[in-house]
Design a protein around this motif. Structure first.
Motif, PDB file in Angstrom:
ATOM      1  N   VAL A  20       0.835  -1.208   0.000  1.00 40.35           N
ATOM      2  CA  VAL A  20       0.000   0.000   0.000  1.00 40.35           C
ATOM      3  C   VAL A  20       0.865   1.251   0.000  1.00 40.35           C
ATOM      4  O   VAL A  20       0.592   2.212  -0.735  1.00 40.35           O
ATOM      5  CB  VAL A  20      -0.965  -0.010   1.206  1.00 40.35           C
ATOM      6  CG1 VAL A  20      -1.630   1.338   1.407  1.00 40.35           C
ATOM      7  CG2 VAL A  20      -2.012  -1.099   1.032  1.00 40.35           C
ATOM      8  N   VAL A  21       1.916   1.264   0.781  1.00 41.52           N
ATOM      9  CA  VAL A  21       2.797   2.440   0.836  1.00 41.52           C
ATOM     10  C   VAL A  21       3.495   2.648  -0.504  1.00 41.52           C
ATOM     11  O   VAL A  21       3.604   3.788  -0.987  1.00 41.52           O
ATOM     12  CB  VAL A  21       3.828   2.283   1.988  1.00 41.52           C
ATOM     13  CG1 VAL A  21       4.928   3.319   1.891  1.00 41.52           C
ATOM     14  CG2 VAL A  21       3.125   2.370   3.322  1.00 41.52           C
ATOM     15  N   ILE A  22       3.950   1.571  -1.134  1.00 40.65           N
ATOM     16  CA  ILE A  22       4.602   1.703  -2.443  1.00 40.65           C
ATOM     17  C   ILE A  22       3.626   2.221  -3.485  1.00 40.65           C
ATOM     18  O   ILE A  22       3.954   3.120  -4.273  1.00 40.65           O
ATOM     19  CB  ILE A  22       5.215   0.346  -2.864  1.00 40.65           C
ATOM     20  CG1 ILE A  22       6.429   0.034  -1.989  1.00 40.65           C
ATOM     21  CG2 ILE A  22       5.618   0.362  -4.336  1.00 40.65           C
ATOM     22  CD1 ILE A  22       6.984  -1.344  -2.198  1.00 40.65           C
ATOM     23  N   LEU A  23       2.411   1.680  -3.510  1.00 41.63           N
ATOM     24  CA  LEU A  23       1.404   2.158  -4.470  1.00 41.63           C
ATOM     25  C   LEU A  23       1.050   3.619  -4.230  1.00 41.63           C
ATOM     26  O   LEU A  23       0.869   4.390  -5.184  1.00 41.63           O
ATOM     27  CB  LEU A  23       0.153   1.279  -4.402  1.00 41.63           C
ATOM     28  CG  LEU A  23       0.322  -0.155  -4.923  1.00 41.63           C
ATOM     29  CD1 LEU A  23      -0.954  -0.943  -4.692  1.00 41.63           C
ATOM     30  CD2 LEU A  23       0.710  -0.153  -6.384  1.00 41.63           C
ATOM     31  N   LEU A  24       0.958   4.011  -2.976  1.00 41.12           N
ATOM     32  CA  LEU A  24       0.664   5.412  -2.652  1.00 41.12           C
ATOM     33  C   LEU A  24       1.794   6.324  -3.117  1.00 41.12           C
ATOM     34  O   LEU A  24       1.536   7.414  -3.659  1.00 41.12           O
ATOM     35  CB  LEU A  24       0.452   5.564  -1.149  1.00 41.12           C
ATOM     36  CG  LEU A  24       0.032   6.942  -0.650  1.00 41.12           C
ATOM     37  CD1 LEU A  24      -1.327   7.314  -1.224  1.00 41.12           C
ATOM     38  CD2 LEU A  24      -0.007   6.961   0.848  1.00 41.12           C
ATOM     39  N   ASN A  25       3.023   5.897  -2.956  1.00 39.86           N
ATOM     40  CA  ASN A  25       4.156   6.696  -3.428  1.00 39.86           C
ATOM     41  C   ASN A  25       4.175   6.802  -4.953  1.00 39.86           C
ATOM     42  O   ASN A  25       4.481   7.867  -5.501  1.00 39.86           O
ATOM     43  CB  ASN A  25       5.474   6.105  -2.930  1.00 39.86           C
ATOM     44  CG  ASN A  25       5.732   6.444  -1.487  1.00 39.86           C
ATOM     45  OD1 ASN A  25       5.307   7.472  -1.006  1.00 39.86           O
ATOM     46  ND2 ASN A  25       6.428   5.556  -0.805  1.00 39.86           N
ATOM     47  N   ALA A  40       1.485   9.287  -5.898  1.00 38.23           N
ATOM     48  CA  ALA A  40       1.901  10.659  -5.570  1.00 38.23           C
ATOM     49  C   ALA A  40       2.949  11.152  -6.558  1.00 38.23           C
ATOM     50  O   ALA A  40       2.913  12.315  -6.976  1.00 38.23           O
ATOM     51  CB  ALA A  40       2.442  10.714  -4.146  1.00 38.23           C
ATOM     52  N   TYR A  41       3.872  10.305  -6.974  1.00 36.38           N
ATOM     53  CA  TYR A  41       4.892  10.695  -7.943  1.00 36.38           C
ATOM     54  C   TYR A  41       4.262  11.033  -9.289  1.00 36.38           C
ATOM     55  O   TYR A  41       4.627  12.015  -9.934  1.00 36.38           O
ATOM     56  CB  TYR A  41       5.924   9.574  -8.095  1.00 36.38           C
ATOM     57  CG  TYR A  41       6.994   9.892  -9.106  1.00 36.38           C
ATOM     58  CD1 TYR A  41       8.001  10.797  -8.797  1.00 36.38           C
ATOM     59  CD2 TYR A  41       6.976   9.304 -10.368  1.00 36.38           C
ATOM     60  CE1 TYR A  41       8.977  11.106  -9.729  1.00 36.38           C
ATOM     61  CE2 TYR A  41       7.954   9.608 -11.302  1.00 36.38           C
ATOM     62  CZ  TYR A  41       8.951  10.511 -10.973  1.00 36.38           C
ATOM     63  OH  TYR A  41       9.909  10.818 -11.887  1.00 36.38           O
ATOM     64  N   ASN A  47      -0.992  18.665 -15.395  1.00 38.83           N
ATOM     65  CA  ASN A  47      -2.098  19.324 -14.707  1.00 38.83           C
ATOM     66  C   ASN A  47      -1.624  19.929 -13.386  1.00 38.83           C
ATOM     67  O   ASN A  47      -1.986  21.050 -13.035  1.00 38.83           O
ATOM     68  CB  ASN A  47      -3.237  18.331 -14.462  1.00 38.83           C
ATOM     69  CG  ASN A  47      -4.476  19.005 -13.907  1.00 38.83           C
ATOM     70  OD1 ASN A  47      -4.624  20.215 -14.008  1.00 38.83           O
ATOM     71  ND2 ASN A  47      -5.358  18.206 -13.349  1.00 38.83           N
ATOM     72  N   TYR A  48      -0.804  19.191 -12.651  1.00 37.57           N
ATOM     73  CA  TYR A  48      -0.283  19.699 -11.384  1.00 37.57           C
ATOM     74  C   TYR A  48       0.623  20.903 -11.627  1.00 37.57           C
ATOM     75  O   TYR A  48       0.551  21.896 -10.908  1.00 37.57           O
ATOM     76  CB  TYR A  48       0.508  18.593 -10.657  1.00 37.57           C
ATOM     77  CG  TYR A  48       1.123  19.050  -9.357  1.00 37.57           C
ATOM     78  CD1 TYR A  48       0.356  19.174  -8.208  1.00 37.57           C
ATOM     79  CD2 TYR A  48       2.477  19.368  -9.282  1.00 37.57           C
ATOM     80  CE1 TYR A  48       0.919  19.593  -7.025  1.00 37.57           C
ATOM     81  CE2 TYR A  48       3.048  19.800  -8.104  1.00 37.57           C
ATOM     82  CZ  TYR A  48       2.262  19.904  -6.970  1.00 37.57           C
ATOM     83  OH  TYR A  48       2.819  20.323  -5.799  1.00 37.57           O
TER      84      TYR A  48
END
Length: 103
Positions: A63-68, A71-72, A79-80
């Motif tokens: 989950v932490v890897i997918l979230l990172n 976010a990347y 757009n950002y």
């Protein structure tokens, strides 16, 4: 000489006081109870982290890897970047040159 006799009397009185100490009666199961109490404390600390099993650790890592990764991707998207540029233009945080008395 007077001091030596007083010191000798005090030393003798102290040594005689040791003879009046009585033997302490200890329960034969005292050692077992103390060891039992010590092992109970260790088991309770293990129970606190028992829910964090290796399977759960692996799931948390994924989950932490997918979230990172998400976010990347968001940070590197166009757009950002346009949103940040609009923010900079709106509030005047751009690359303006300032005059200073120290230049």
């Amino acid at each position: 000489m007077m001091k030596d006799s007083r010191i000798n009397k005090k030393v003798n009185a102290t040594l005689n006081a040791v003879e009046t100490i009585q033997e302490v009666k200890v329960s034969p199961f005292l050692k077992d109870r103390i060891l039992n109490n010590l092992t109970v404390d260790k088991e309770e600390t293990l129970k606190v982290w028992s829910w964090f099993t290796p399977k759960f650790q692996l799931a948390t890592l994924i989950v932490v890897i997918l979230l990172n990764i998400y976010a990347y991707k968001v940070l590197t998207s166009d757009n950002y970047n346009t949103t940040v540029e609009e923010f900079v233009d709106t509030y005047g945080f751009g690359d303006e040159t300032y005059t200073s008395i120290f230049d």
